[in-house]
Design a protein around this motif. Structure first.
Motif, PDB file in Angstrom:
ATOM      1  N   ALA A 115       0.826  -1.203   0.000  1.00 40.87           N
ATOM      2  CA  ALA A 115       0.000   0.000   0.000  1.00 40.87           C
ATOM      3  C   ALA A 115       0.860   1.253   0.000  1.00 40.87           C
ATOM      4  O   ALA A 115       0.484   2.273  -0.569  1.00 40.87           O
TER       5      ALA A 115
ATOM      6  N   THR B 160      -5.931   0.133  -5.739  1.00 43.64           N
ATOM      7  CA  THR B 160      -7.088  -0.244  -4.931  1.00 43.64           C
ATOM      8  C   THR B 160      -6.631  -1.225  -3.852  1.00 43.64           C
ATOM      9  O   THR B 160      -5.532  -1.792  -3.932  1.00 43.64           O
ATOM     10  N   GLU B 161      -7.469  -1.443  -2.855  1.00 33.12           N
ATOM     11  CA  GLU B 161      -7.130  -2.422  -1.817  1.00 33.12           C
ATOM     12  C   GLU B 161      -6.942  -3.804  -2.422  1.00 33.12           C
ATOM     13  O   GLU B 161      -6.048  -4.555  -2.030  1.00 33.12           O
TER      14      GLU B 161
ATOM     15  N   THR C 267      -3.618  -3.950  -4.088  1.00 29.73           N
ATOM     16  CA  THR C 267      -2.582  -3.998  -3.058  1.00 29.73           C
ATOM     17  C   THR C 267      -2.433  -5.417  -2.509  1.00 29.73           C
ATOM     18  O   THR C 267      -1.328  -5.909  -2.329  1.00 29.73           O
ATOM     19  N   ARG C 268      -3.557  -6.090  -2.250  1.00 27.38           N
ATOM     20  CA  ARG C 268      -3.491  -7.489  -1.777  1.00 27.38           C
ATOM     21  C   ARG C 268      -2.857  -8.379  -2.840  1.00 27.38           C
ATOM     22  O   ARG C 268      -2.068  -9.271  -2.521  1.00 27.38           O
TER      23      ARG C 268
END
Length: 161
Positions: free
Chosen positions: A83, A90-91, A94-95
Motif C-alpha cells: 500500500a 485499490t485495496e 494492493t493485496r
C-alpha cells in the motif's frame, strides 16, 4: 495482542509445544473479512506445512484464534507493505501485489482469480483480474512476459533479474 489474524503478518502453528523448524506450518495472512450473511470473520491467505511444501490458498475462522498460532512476522516482512509502494492502487490490487511479492512466480489471470476467490469472493470476472495485473504492470511492479500461449506477469526486480 490483537483480536484476530492481521493482514500482512505471518503466523506459525504449534499444537504440541515443539515442531522441528523445517516442519513448521506457516500462514501468511492476506485479508481479514466477514461472511456477507453470517458475519463470521475469516482470515484468508497462504499456508505451507513444511519448508519443502508449496504454498496453498487457505482460510482460517475466528474459532481457531489464537489457539496454537503465534505471530512470527519478521521486521523485513512487516516493513514492506504494498500500500505504501504505489498511491492509487485499490485495496484489491494492493493485496494482489502483496501475494505476488510473497509467492513470486508466474502470475496469470487464472492465478489472480484463484487468489480473489479467497480474498475478494465477489470478484469473478477475468477482466477484473486482467485489469489489476495490467495496473500493477503499468505502475512498474510487474513485467509482462508475452510468449505464445503463455502470457503472464512476473515481479519486476530492481536488480534486473
Amino acid at each position: 495482542m490483537s483480536d484476530f489474524f492481521q493482514p500482512g503478518r505471518t503466523y506459525a502453528y504449534d499444537a504440541n509445544g515443539f515442531t522441528a523448524p523445517e516442519l513448521v506450518t506457516l500462514f501468511q495472512v492476506v485479508a481479514d473479512t466477514a461472511h456477507p450473511e453470517t458475519g463470521q470473520r475469516m482470515a484468508f491467505g497462504w499456508i505451507r506445512t513444511a519448508e519443502d511444501v508449496a504454498w496453498s490458498p487457505y482460510a482460517e475462522p475466528t474459532d481457531e484464534w489464537p489457539k496454537c498460532w503465534t505471530d512470527v512476522t519478521t521486521e523485513e516482512q512487516s516493513s514492506r507493505p504494498a500500500a505504501d509502494a504505489t498511491p492509487g492502487l485499490t485495496e484489491r490490487q494492493t493485496r494482489l501485489l502483496d501475494a505476488i511479492r510473497t509467492h513470486e512466480g508466474q502470475w496469470t489471470t487464472s492465478r489472480a482469480l484463484s487468489l480473489y476467490a479467497l480474498t475478494d469472493p465477489g470478484v469473478v470476472q477475468r477482466g477484473t483480474a486482467r485489469r489489476d495485473l495490467d495496473a500493477l504492470h503499468r505502475a512498474g511492479h510487474l513485467v509482462l512476459v508475452d510468449e505464445p500461449d503463455n502470457k503472464h506477469y512476473v515481479l519486476h526486480r530492481k536488480d534486473g533479474r
